[in-house]
Design a protein around this motif. Structure first.
Motif, PDB file in Angstrom:
ATOM      1  N   PRO A  32       0.810  -1.230   0.000  1.00 45.58           N
ATOM      2  CA  PRO A  32       0.000   0.000   0.000  1.00 45.58           C
ATOM      3  C   PRO A  32       0.836   1.270   0.000  1.00 45.58           C
ATOM      4  CG  PRO A  32      -0.875  -1.568   1.583  1.00 45.58           C
ATOM      5  CD  PRO A  32       0.435  -2.113   1.119  1.00 45.58           C
ATOM      6  N   PHE A  33       1.988   1.259   0.664  1.00 45.01           N
ATOM      7  CA  PHE A  33       2.746   2.495   0.806  1.00 45.01           C
ATOM      8  C   PHE A  33       3.574   2.841  -0.419  1.00 45.01           C
ATOM      9  CE2 PHE A  33       1.399   1.758   5.101  1.00 45.01           C
ATOM     10  CZ  PHE A  33       1.086   3.038   5.521  1.00 45.01           C
ATOM     11  N   ILE A  34       3.954   1.850  -1.218  1.00 45.57           N
ATOM     12  CA  ILE A  34       4.605   2.185  -2.476  1.00 45.57           C
ATOM     13  C   ILE A  34       3.592   2.838  -3.413  1.00 45.57           C
ATOM     14  CG2 ILE A  34       4.243  -0.073  -3.572  1.00 45.57           C
ATOM     15  CD1 ILE A  34       6.967   0.259  -4.905  1.00 45.57           C
ATOM     16  N   PHE A  35       2.335   2.356  -3.373  1.00 44.77           N
ATOM     17  CA  PHE A  35       1.311   2.939  -4.228  1.00 44.77           C
ATOM     18  C   PHE A  35       0.833   4.296  -3.704  1.00 44.77           C
ATOM     19  CE2 PHE A  35       0.543  -1.648  -5.452  1.00 44.77           C
ATOM     20  CZ  PHE A  35       1.158  -1.499  -6.687  1.00 44.77           C
ATOM     21  N   GLY A 182       7.805   7.534   8.779  1.00 41.06           N
ATOM     22  CA  GLY A 182       6.603   7.063   9.460  1.00 41.06           C
ATOM     23  C   GLY A 182       6.434   5.559   9.307  1.00 41.06           C
ATOM     24  N   VAL A 183       6.649   5.057   8.093  1.00 42.31           N
ATOM     25  CA  VAL A 183       6.569   3.613   7.856  1.00 42.31           C
ATOM     26  C   VAL A 183       7.633   2.878   8.680  1.00 42.31           C
ATOM     27  CG1 VAL A 183       6.871   1.783   6.131  1.00 42.31           C
ATOM     28  CG2 VAL A 183       5.550   3.833   5.558  1.00 42.31           C
ATOM     29  N   MET A 184       8.833   3.459   8.745  1.00 44.89           N
ATOM     30  CA  MET A 184       9.908   2.837   9.525  1.00 44.89           C
ATOM     31  C   MET A 184       9.498   2.647  10.987  1.00 44.89           C
ATOM     32  SD  MET A 184      13.680   4.328  10.501  1.00 44.89           S
ATOM     33  CE  MET A 184      12.951   5.474  11.704  1.00 44.89           C
ATOM     34  N   PHE A 185       8.970   3.717  11.612  1.00 46.94           N
ATOM     35  CA  PHE A 185       8.560   3.620  13.017  1.00 46.94           C
ATOM     36  C   PHE A 185       7.343   2.706  13.175  1.00 46.94           C
ATOM     37  CE2 PHE A 185      10.940   7.692  13.768  1.00 46.94           C
ATOM     38  CZ  PHE A 185      11.771   7.200  14.764  1.00 46.94           C
ATOM     39  N   TRP A 186       6.451   2.717  12.204  1.00 48.81           N
ATOM     40  CA  TRP A 186       5.273   1.842  12.248  1.00 48.81           C
ATOM     41  C   TRP A 186       5.702   0.375  12.268  1.00 48.81           C
ATOM     42  CZ3 TRP A 186       2.955  -0.314   7.314  1.00 48.81           C
ATOM     43  CH2 TRP A 186       1.833  -1.095   7.588  1.00 48.81           C
ATOM     44  N   VAL A 251      -4.533   9.595   8.416  1.00 51.01           N
ATOM     45  CA  VAL A 251      -3.602   9.591   9.540  1.00 51.01           C
ATOM     46  C   VAL A 251      -4.355   9.406  10.861  1.00 51.01           C
ATOM     47  CG1 VAL A 251      -1.792  10.866  10.746  1.00 51.01           C
ATOM     48  CG2 VAL A 251      -1.999  11.062   8.266  1.00 51.01           C
ATOM     49  N   VAL A 252      -5.508  10.055  10.977  1.00 45.74           N
ATOM     50  CA  VAL A 252      -6.320   9.883  12.190  1.00 45.74           C
ATOM     51  C   VAL A 252      -6.750   8.425  12.321  1.00 45.74           C
ATOM     52  CG1 VAL A 252      -8.493  10.489  13.314  1.00 45.74           C
ATOM     53  CG2 VAL A 252      -7.110  12.276  12.230  1.00 45.74           C
ATOM     54  N   PHE A 253      -7.186   7.841  11.207  1.00 48.88           N
ATOM     55  CA  PHE A 253      -7.573   6.425  11.221  1.00 48.88           C
ATOM     56  C   PHE A 253      -6.397   5.553  11.657  1.00 48.88           C
ATOM     57  CE2 PHE A 253      -7.371   2.352   9.006  1.00 48.88           C
ATOM     58  CZ  PHE A 253      -8.534   1.754   9.444  1.00 48.88           C
ATOM     59  N   ALA A 254      -5.206   5.839  11.118  1.00 45.78           N
ATOM     60  CA  ALA A 254      -4.011   5.067  11.476  1.00 45.78           C
ATOM     61  C   ALA A 254      -3.734   5.170  12.968  1.00 45.78           C
ATOM     62  CB  ALA A 254      -2.807   5.564  10.669  1.00 45.78           C
ATOM     63  N   ALA A 255      -3.901   6.378  13.521  1.00 46.94           N
ATOM     64  CA  ALA A 255      -3.659   6.569  14.954  1.00 46.94           C
ATOM     65  C   ALA A 255      -4.623   5.727  15.787  1.00 46.94           C
ATOM     66  CB  ALA A 255      -3.808   8.050  15.308  1.00 46.94           C
ATOM     67  N   VAL A 256      -5.876   5.689  15.367  1.00 46.83           N
ATOM     68  CA  VAL A 256      -6.887   4.893  16.083  1.00 46.83           C
ATOM     69  C   VAL A 256      -6.553   3.405  16.002  1.00 46.83           C
ATOM     70  CG1 VAL A 256      -9.312   4.196  16.109  1.00 46.83           C
ATOM     71  CG2 VAL A 256      -8.711   6.604  15.783  1.00 46.83           C
ATOM     72  N   MET A 257      -6.156   2.938  14.806  1.00 47.80           N
ATOM     73  CA  MET A 257      -5.827   1.528  14.629  1.00 47.80           C
ATOM     74  C   MET A 257      -4.595   1.136  15.450  1.00 47.80           C
ATOM     75  SD  MET A 257      -8.094   0.097  12.733  1.00 47.80           S
ATOM     76  CE  MET A 257      -7.408  -1.382  11.996  1.00 47.80           C
ATOM     77  N   LEU A 283      -4.746  -1.398   8.264  1.00 48.17           N
ATOM     78  CA  LEU A 283      -4.234  -0.029   8.345  1.00 48.17           C
ATOM     79  C   LEU A 283      -3.667   0.427   6.998  1.00 48.17           C
ATOM     80  CD1 LEU A 283      -2.090   1.479  11.205  1.00 48.17           C
ATOM     81  CD2 LEU A 283      -1.492   1.903   8.838  1.00 48.17           C
ATOM     82  N   GLY A 284      -2.801  -0.375   6.405  1.00 49.67           N
ATOM     83  CA  GLY A 284      -2.180   0.011   5.146  1.00 49.67           C
ATOM     84  C   GLY A 284      -3.177   0.191   4.027  1.00 49.67           C
ATOM     85  N   PHE A 285      -4.118  -0.731   3.892  1.00 50.93           N
ATOM     86  CA  PHE A 285      -5.062  -0.657   2.778  1.00 50.93           C
ATOM     87  C   PHE A 285      -6.094   0.460   2.964  1.00 50.93           C
ATOM     88  CE2 PHE A 285      -3.450  -4.851   1.581  1.00 50.93           C
ATOM     89  CZ  PHE A 285      -3.355  -4.674   0.214  1.00 50.93           C
ATOM     90  N   VAL A 286      -6.525   0.700   4.186  1.00 46.34           N
ATOM     91  CA  VAL A 286      -7.467   1.806   4.405  1.00 46.34           C
ATOM     92  C   VAL A 286      -6.761   3.142   4.207  1.00 46.34           C
ATOM     93  CG1 VAL A 286      -9.004   2.916   6.062  1.00 46.34           C
ATOM     94  CG2 VAL A 286      -8.932   0.428   5.924  1.00 46.34           C
TER      95      VAL A 286
END
Length: 296
Positions: A32-35, A182-186, A251-257, A283-286
């Motif tokens: 998801p993050f490359i796209f 961000g991906v690195m820390f995730w 980003v808000v969704f990611a924080a909740v997940m 998380l990645g796909f949403v």
């Protein structure tokens, strides 16, 4: 006819063994993050998020072959460790379903394939292809002497958005660096939680990991800090790229997940698999879906 069926069944069985070897389903973390990076780069350059079928095809091939290479190296070099661990002793690299010769061939084939694909993307992608492979192969070595291996794994997956922006723009932009960090820390954060399963094994076998060095509670605290940094850098990514409400919602969704992931693990260590696969996979796909809405 019966002989052909046996050969066909053997082929698909071997294909399934290699899929299990590299845990192909885990591609949901990097793809998801490359796209996302490719969509945003195209959107900022042309006003359209669509970067074309050619780059979609090449980007997918590059992501899959790079990950196959990294996992192949990991499984090959970790054979002596995996055979001792009850959680990993049934992997195809350990139980003989995939031989060492087949693994070495698989590693070199995917490395070569990745370099060839990068050549057809653009000049910068081609020049970065070998250094990227070197980073991807470093994780397995690091965990034998440094607890920073979790961050090396994070950097490996953080290269995905860098590769995405290079493919579309032929350069590395500031916003893509924020997205990548961000991906690195995730990734490093959820790898810390996943590594809690092997904490005692790592201690007994002198393997370097943050859980074995600092204990479960400190590891969970460090993972929370990492995931807080994830949210911070992804907000900087959105701001630096000048994106709007849909990207902010991502980003808000990611924080909740991420908060839910920590809730699951804190409540019950047996929920680590659910936190690792289900939560991070969604998380990645949403996140990607919200970015698609943004660039549309």
């Amino acid at each position: 006819m019966k002989s052909e069926e046996i050969k066909e069944n053997a082929f698909f069985k071997k294909l399934n063994d290699f899929s299990e070897l590299v845990m192909f389903k885990h591609s949901v973390f990097s793809l998801p993050f490359i796209f996302i990076a490719m969509l945003v780069a195209s959107y900022l350059e042309s006003g359209s998020g669509w970067f074309g079928w050619k780059l979609l095809f090449l980007g997918t091939l590059a992501a899959v072959s790079a990950r196959n290479f990294a996992m192949g190296v990991n499984r090959y070099l970790d054979r002596d460790i995996d055979v001792l661990n009850p959680r990993t002793k049934n992997r195809p690299s350990v139980d003989g379903r995939v031989s060492t010769t087949q693994m070495v061939g698989f590693i070199f084939a995917n490395a070569l394939f990745f370099i060839v694909v990068a050549y057809f993307v653009n000049d910068l992608a081609f020049r970065l292809s070998v250094p990227i492979l070197a980073v991807l192969g470093a994780y397995t070595l690091f965990k034998r002497f440094s607890a920073l291996a979790h961050l090396i794994l994070g950097i490996s997956l953080g290269l995905a958005p860098i590769a995405g922006v290079v493919a579309v723009s032929g350069e590395i932009t500031l916003w893509s660096v924020y997205l990548a960090i961000g991906v690195m820390f995730w990734v490093a954060g959820f790898d810390l939680l996943y590594s809690l399963q092997d904490m005692e094994f790592d201690k007994a076998n002198n393997l370097h990991s943050i859980p074995s060095k600092f204990g479960a509670q400190n590891t969970m605290y460090i993972a929370r800090v990492f995931h807080l940094m994830t949210v911070v850098f992804w907000f900087w990514f959105v701001s630096s790229a000048g994106l709007g409400v849909w990207a902010q919602t991502a980003v808000v969704f990611a924080a909740v997940m991420l908060g839910y992931e920590h809730y699951l693990v804190k409540k019950d260590f047996t929920k680590i698999d659910k936190a690792f696969f289900t939560v991070n996979g969604y998380l990645g796909f949403v996140f990607l879906l919200f970015i698609i809405l943004e660039v549309m």
